[in-house]
Scaffold this motif. Structure first.
Motif, mmCIF file in Angstrom:
data_model
loop_
_atom_site.group_PDB
_atom_site.id
_atom_site.type_symbol
_atom_site.label_atom_id
_atom_site.label_comp_id
_atom_site.label_asym_id
_atom_site.label_seq_id
_atom_site.Cartn_x
_atom_site.Cartn_y
_atom_site.Cartn_z
ATOM 1 N N GLY A 183 31.770 -73.637 -65.019
ATOM 2 C CA GLY A 183 30.761 -74.726 -65.266
ATOM 3 C C GLY A 183 30.624 -75.599 -64.243
ATOM 4 N N GLN A 184 29.614 -76.704 -64.162
ATOM 5 C CA GLN A 184 29.461 -77.822 -63.145
ATOM 6 C C GLN A 184 28.746 -78.663 -64.027
ATOM 7 O OE1 GLN A 184 27.016 -75.578 -60.498
ATOM 8 N NE2 GLN A 184 25.182 -76.200 -61.484
ATOM 9 N N ARG A 216 31.128 -89.383 -72.511
ATOM 10 C CA ARG A 216 31.545 -89.028 -73.778
ATOM 11 C C ARG A 216 30.684 -88.013 -74.574
ATOM 12 N NH1 ARG A 216 28.886 -94.259 -76.779
ATOM 13 N NH2 ARG A 216 26.802 -93.760 -76.512
ATOM 14 N N GLY A 217 30.957 -87.244 -75.582
ATOM 15 C CA GLY A 217 30.240 -86.225 -76.143
ATOM 16 C C GLY A 217 31.211 -85.779 -77.225
ATOM 17 N N SER A 233 28.848 -75.318 -68.185
ATOM 18 C CA SER A 233 28.273 -74.332 -67.599
ATOM 19 C C SER A 233 26.512 -74.631 -67.494
ATOM 20 C CB SER A 233 28.363 -72.903 -68.149
ATOM 21 O OG SER A 233 27.802 -73.188 -69.705
ATOM 22 N N VAL A 234 26.372 -75.661 -66.747
ATOM 23 C CA VAL A 234 24.850 -76.154 -66.683
ATOM 24 C C VAL A 234 24.607 -75.706 -65.355
ATOM 25 C CG1 VAL A 234 23.476 -78.035 -66.148
ATOM 26 C CG2 VAL A 234 25.433 -78.404 -67.972
ATOM 27 N N ARG A 250 27.679 -79.394 -70.495
ATOM 28 C CA ARG A 250 27.323 -78.575 -71.352
ATOM 29 C C ARG A 250 28.040 -77.107 -70.993
ATOM 30 N NH1 ARG A 250 23.811 -77.804 -75.487
ATOM 31 N NH2 ARG A 250 23.356 -75.856 -76.035
ATOM 32 N N GLY A 251 29.121 -76.666 -71.854
ATOM 33 C CA GLY A 251 29.728 -75.499 -71.398
ATOM 34 C C GLY A 251 30.893 -75.062 -72.295
ATOM 35 N N SER A 252 31.969 -74.407 -71.800
ATOM 36 C CA SER A 252 33.030 -73.815 -72.727
ATOM 37 C C SER A 252 34.178 -73.670 -71.948
ATOM 38 C CB SER A 252 32.477 -72.523 -73.428
ATOM 39 O OG SER A 252 32.440 -71.506 -72.188
ATOM 40 N N ILE A 253 35.225 -73.670 -72.486
ATOM 41 C CA ILE A 253 36.630 -73.271 -71.947
ATOM 42 C C ILE A 253 37.207 -72.245 -72.829
ATOM 43 C CG2 ILE A 253 37.690 -75.196 -72.893
ATOM 44 C CD1 ILE A 253 39.490 -75.157 -70.695
ATOM 45 N N SER A 254 37.920 -71.151 -72.547
ATOM 46 C CA SER A 254 38.748 -70.244 -73.364
ATOM 47 C C SER A 254 40.219 -70.016 -73.004
ATOM 48 C CB SER A 254 37.872 -68.948 -73.330
ATOM 49 O OG SER A 254 37.783 -68.430 -72.172
#
Length: 118
Positions: A65-66, A97-98, A14-15, A74-78
C-alpha cells in the motif's frame, strides 16, 4: 507474532491514489489498542513511509500500500493465517489515528494512534 501483526497494521494501506507528499515520509511510532478480542491489550511499534509507500520496520510481514495525498490510510497486512485491515488518516501535523480489525486465526479489533518521529 500476533502482537507484531497488529502493531504493523496501523499504517499499512492499499489506497490506489497518487503517492502522498513528502510530509508523510519518515518513521512513525504507532500505538495499537485492542478494544475487543483476545489480542494483546496495547503496544507500540515503528513503521516507515518512503515516497508514500508504507513498510514495516522489521521482518515477518507482508505489507502492501501507500498513503493517499490527503493522508487517508486503507489497507492490510498479513502474516501466516492472519490478516488485519486498517482505516484512518495521517495529518500534516505529524499525528494520525484510525481503527483496525484482525481476522483469520485472530478475531479482534481496536484503534490506533500514530506520531511522526523522524
Amino acid at each position: 507474532m500476533i502482537r507484531s501483526i497488529l502493531l504493523a497494521t496501523a499504517l499499512v494501506c492499499s489506497v490506489p491514489a497518487v503517492a502522498a507528499p513528502a510530509r508523510y515520509d519518515g518513521t512513525w511510532s504507532v500505538e495499537i489498542v485492542t478494544e475487543a478480542g483476545s489480542c494483546d491489550r496495547a503496544y507500540r511499534y515503528p513503521v516507515r513511509i518512503e515516497n508514500g509507500q508504507v513498510r514495516f520496520v522489521g521482518t515477518a510481514f507482508t505489507v502492501n500500500g501507500q498513503v493517499a495525498r490527503n493522508g487517508a490510510i486503507r489497507g492490510s497486512i498479513s502474516s501466516g493465517l492472519s490478516t488485519a485491515t486498517v482505516v484512518g488518516r495521517l495529518g500534516a501535523n505529524g499525528f494520525g489515528r484510525g481503527t483496525w480489525v484482525a481476522s483469520g486465526s485472530l478475531e479482534c479489533r481496536g484503534r490506533w494512534n500514530a506520531e511522526k518521529r523522524g
